[in-house]
Every structure is written in structure tokens, then in C-alpha cells.
Design an enzyme around this catalytic site. Sequence first.
Site, PDB file in Angstrom:
ATOM      1  CE  LYS A 114      -4.203  -1.759   1.358  1.00 45.41           C
ATOM      2  NZ  LYS A 114      -5.914  -1.242   2.385  1.00 45.41           N
ATOM      3  CE  LYS A 197      -5.127  -8.172  -1.133  1.00 44.62           C
ATOM      4  NZ  LYS A 197      -6.741  -7.769   0.266  1.00 44.62           N
ATOM      5  CE  LYS A 200     -13.674  -3.700   1.076  1.00 43.08           C
ATOM      6  NZ  LYS A 200     -12.170  -3.501   2.277  1.00 43.08           N
TER       7      LYS A 200
HETATM    8  P1  ATP Z   1      -8.233  -2.885   0.057  1.00 42.01           P
HETATM    9  O1  ATP Z   1      -8.827  -3.267  -0.831  1.00 42.01           O
HETATM   10  O2  ATP Z   1      -9.166  -1.610   0.781  1.00 42.01           O
HETATM   11  O3  ATP Z   1      -6.980  -3.092   1.211  1.00 42.01           O
HETATM   12  P2  ATP Z   1      -9.787  -5.444   0.793  1.00 42.01           P
HETATM   13  O4  ATP Z   1     -10.926  -5.673  -0.648  1.00 42.01           O
HETATM   14  O5  ATP Z   1      -8.319  -5.857   0.538  1.00 42.01           O
HETATM   15  O6  ATP Z   1      -9.342  -3.901   1.134  1.00 42.01           O
HETATM   16  P3  ATP Z   1     -10.257  -6.057   3.343  1.00 42.01           P
HETATM   17  O7  ATP Z   1     -11.721  -4.989   3.890  1.00 42.01           O
HETATM   18  O8  ATP Z   1      -8.805  -5.562   3.981  1.00 42.01           O
HETATM   19  O9  ATP Z   1      -9.947  -5.838   1.982  1.00 42.01           O
HETATM   20  O10 ATP Z   1     -10.489  -7.250   4.107  1.00 42.01           O
HETATM   21  C1  ATP Z   1     -11.654  -7.662   4.426  1.00 42.01           C
HETATM   22  C2  ATP Z   1     -11.688  -9.378   4.672  1.00 42.01           C
HETATM   23  O11 ATP Z   1     -11.875  -9.915   2.815  1.00 42.01           O
HETATM   24  C3  ATP Z   1      -9.986 -10.160   4.856  1.00 42.01           C
HETATM   25  O12 ATP Z   1     -10.534 -11.187   5.494  1.00 42.01           O
HETATM   26  C4  ATP Z   1      -9.279  -9.946   3.792  1.00 42.01           C
HETATM   27  O13 ATP Z   1      -8.563 -11.742   3.579  1.00 42.01           O
HETATM   28  C5  ATP Z   1     -10.579 -10.476   2.224  1.00 42.01           C
HETATM   29  N1  ATP Z   1     -10.170 -10.461   1.633  1.00 42.01           N
HETATM   30  C6  ATP Z   1     -10.004  -9.177   0.821  1.00 42.01           C
HETATM   31  N2  ATP Z   1      -9.245  -9.873  -0.682  1.00 42.01           N
HETATM   32  C7  ATP Z   1      -9.868 -11.011  -0.538  1.00 42.01           C
HETATM   33  C8  ATP Z   1      -9.394 -11.955  -1.678  1.00 42.01           C
HETATM   34  N3  ATP Z   1      -9.351 -10.762  -2.926  1.00 42.01           N
HETATM   35  N4  ATP Z   1      -9.277 -12.705  -2.474  1.00 42.01           N
HETATM   36  C9  ATP Z   1      -9.860 -13.867  -0.676  1.00 42.01           C
HETATM   37  N5  ATP Z   1     -10.209 -12.777   0.355  1.00 42.01           N
HETATM   38  C10 ATP Z   1      -9.908 -11.404   0.525  1.00 42.01           C
END
Ligand code: ATP
Length: 332
Positions: A114, A197, A200
Site C-alpha cells: 500500500k 488479489k 476493492k
Molecule cells: P482494500 O482493497 O481496501 O485493501 P480488501 O478488499 O483487500 O481491502 P479488507 O476489507 O481489508 O479487504 O478485508 C476483508 C476480508 O476480505 C479479509 O479477511 C481479507 O482477507 C478478505 N479478502 C479481501 N480480498 C480478498 C480476495 N481477493 N480473496 C480472498 N479474500 C479476500
Amino acid sequence: MGDKKVIFSGMQPSGALTLGNYLGALKNWVKLQDEYDCYYCVVDMHAITVPKEPKDLRRNTLEVLANYIASGIDPEKSTLFIQSHVSAHAELGWVLNSLSYYGELSRMTQFKDKSKRLDSNSIPAGLFVYPTLMVADILLYQADLVPVGEDQRQHLELTRDLAARFNNRFSETFKVPDAYISSEGAKIMSLQDPQSKMSKSDSNENAYILLVDSHDAIRRKFKRAVTDSMGVVSYNDEQPGVKNLINIYSKISGKTSETIVSEYEGKGYAQFKDDVAEVVFGELKPIQEKINYLLKNKDYLEKIYLLGAEKAEYVARKTLRKVYKKIGFIPR
Ligand code: ATP
Ligand code: LTN
């Protein structure tokens, strides 16, 4: 409650939730509710570690809560709350900042990823200590298990290290929690870059499927999903784009990757992508209807998060009191 083991998990209201959030985490949370005493939090304090418009944060926070409930989290069974409503999170976070080391925080890959995307002169210190706040979230509730996606494994290791470090230094206080990562679909990849990955906060909206995407948007995004030039639906690491689509299909339909591969023998990617889109929309449609309903009923959402904060606060305060006493703060 009572003798049940404790689960804690959270998601950032950094945007609308994606299919990655749903398949990697949320869908598993739902299954755990009967067997465990579950705390599911909307971690708004984590979301401000990168610049965020106040009105977006407000909207996203309620949306994430609505997404939890619409996906099947039952407020009668689980404690649903908003992180900033329980100030013990920030307070324990501060204590843990003094217990953690610059070196170990510098090694966190989420921080490295990040901060790389930001100008090097304006990396918020909050992004650096993000993991200690997450550790506080978990330890306050003496959680046994933390259901997360694969990307959070390193943060869970840090949680275990800090819990053990505190216990060693000041005597037994925290439960040392385990990560709970389901193998299949543990990491849903970006549709535009299957090496990273699905996130969002990706700047390219074709990279992710949102739980609230329309049928058309879902079809279009899968059509555009990056694959390869081999033209064969097969499950292997040389075809990461196709592998990701098979994982998504499999996670939702319950079919194994072998079954899916055999169903598409001799067929091209176009048909496969269309079918994945249909399966995904079929899963999301009822969830979308519930989300829309909930967002029109803000009073109901308010009731849920107020009650949740009360329940969470009680447990969190109890742990924080112990911590303050052990480290030598004078009780008021
Ligand atoms: P950001 O993109 O804002 O960093 P994020 O979408 O990666 O956020 P978080 O809100 O930080 O997600 O995470 C919420 C949950 O979703 C966590 O348990 C994370 O491991 C899971 N998660 C997020 N993205 C993925 C993905 N691509 N595949 C599987 N699990 C995910
Ligand atoms: N760091 C997590 C979100 C998160 C979390 C938590 C997950 C914050 N606090 C406590 C589990 C338990 C993320 O970035 N996905």
C-alpha cells in the site's frame, strides 16, 4: 455465548465489498455463527489509514454493515458493530504500538504494497501501525479463531507474536488466536491481473466484481477478464486467469475444479466466461435485493450497530482494564 469459542473478524469500509471479500471471508463467517460466539466488525478506523472522503466513509460503513447482514450474518446470533464506537480498540492499539518493533512492522507485505502506491513523502504513519490496531481488535475479545483471507496470514502471525510477548512480559492476559483460512477460494485474484488479489481499492473497476454490480456489469467484467492465448479451460499455474475463474465457479457451485474442466473440454473461453458470470449473478441477486432493502431501512441498521457496540464494549473494556492494570497505569 458462555462456553462457545470466540471468533473475531472485520472488513474495512474502504469501498463496496467485492466477490473476493465475499468468497474469501464473508461466506465463511456465515457458517460459523451457530457454533461460535462471533464478533463481526466494520473497521472504519482502519479505513482512514489511506485518505478517504468523509461522506464516502459514512456511506461505505453502513453499506458494509448491510452487506454483512444481506450475506447471512444474523444480528441475533452474532455481535455486529462499528470499530470507532468502541474506543478500547484505539486504546489497546496504542499500548501495542509500544510493544511492537519498527522492524517487524516494516516487514508487513500489506504495508509495503500500500505504501508503494503512495508518494514516499506522504505515507501516513497510520498505515504503518495498521497491523497493531488489527491486533488490538482481535485480542480485546480473547478470540480463539480469526476467519480471514490468505492475504491476512502475516497479520495473524503478528497477532500471535504480540499476544505471546505481552503474556511473557506481564503475565498471562491474552488468548493467542489462530488464523482460520479456508483453502479453496482463499484468494480471489484480480480479473485484470491474475497475479494480484482482487481488491476493492483497485483503481481499475474491471479488476473486481462488487456484490452490488448489475447483471450487465458482471457479464461485461467477466468477458473482459484477462486469460491467456492457450484457449483450453484447464486448472494449472501457467493459466492463472483461467484458474481464478475456475476457483470462483467452484466456490459458488460446489463443483470441483476437475468437474468444471471436464465440462468445458473442447469449448472456448467465451462460453466459460458467460457461464461464470451467470453463476456469480445467481449467487448475488438475492443478496443485492436484501442490501437494497436494508439501506432503505437505516433505523433498523442503527438499532443493530448500537446494540452491537454495547455488547462489544462490555467485553472489550474488561480486557482493557486488565491490560492497563498489568502495565502499571493507575486505575481511576
Ligand atoms: P482494500 O482493497 O481496501 O485493501 P480488501 O478488499 O483487500 O481491502 P479488507 O476489507 O481489508 O479487504 O478485508 C476483508 C476480508 O476480505 C479479509 O479477511 C481479507 O482477507 C478478505 N479478502 C479481501 N480480498 C480478498 C480476495 N481477493 N480473496 C480472498 N479474500 C479476500
Ligand atoms: N486487516 C484486515 C481487516 C481487519 C481485520 C481485523 C480482519 C481489521 N481488523 C481483525 C480480522 C480481524 C484486512 O485488511 N483485510
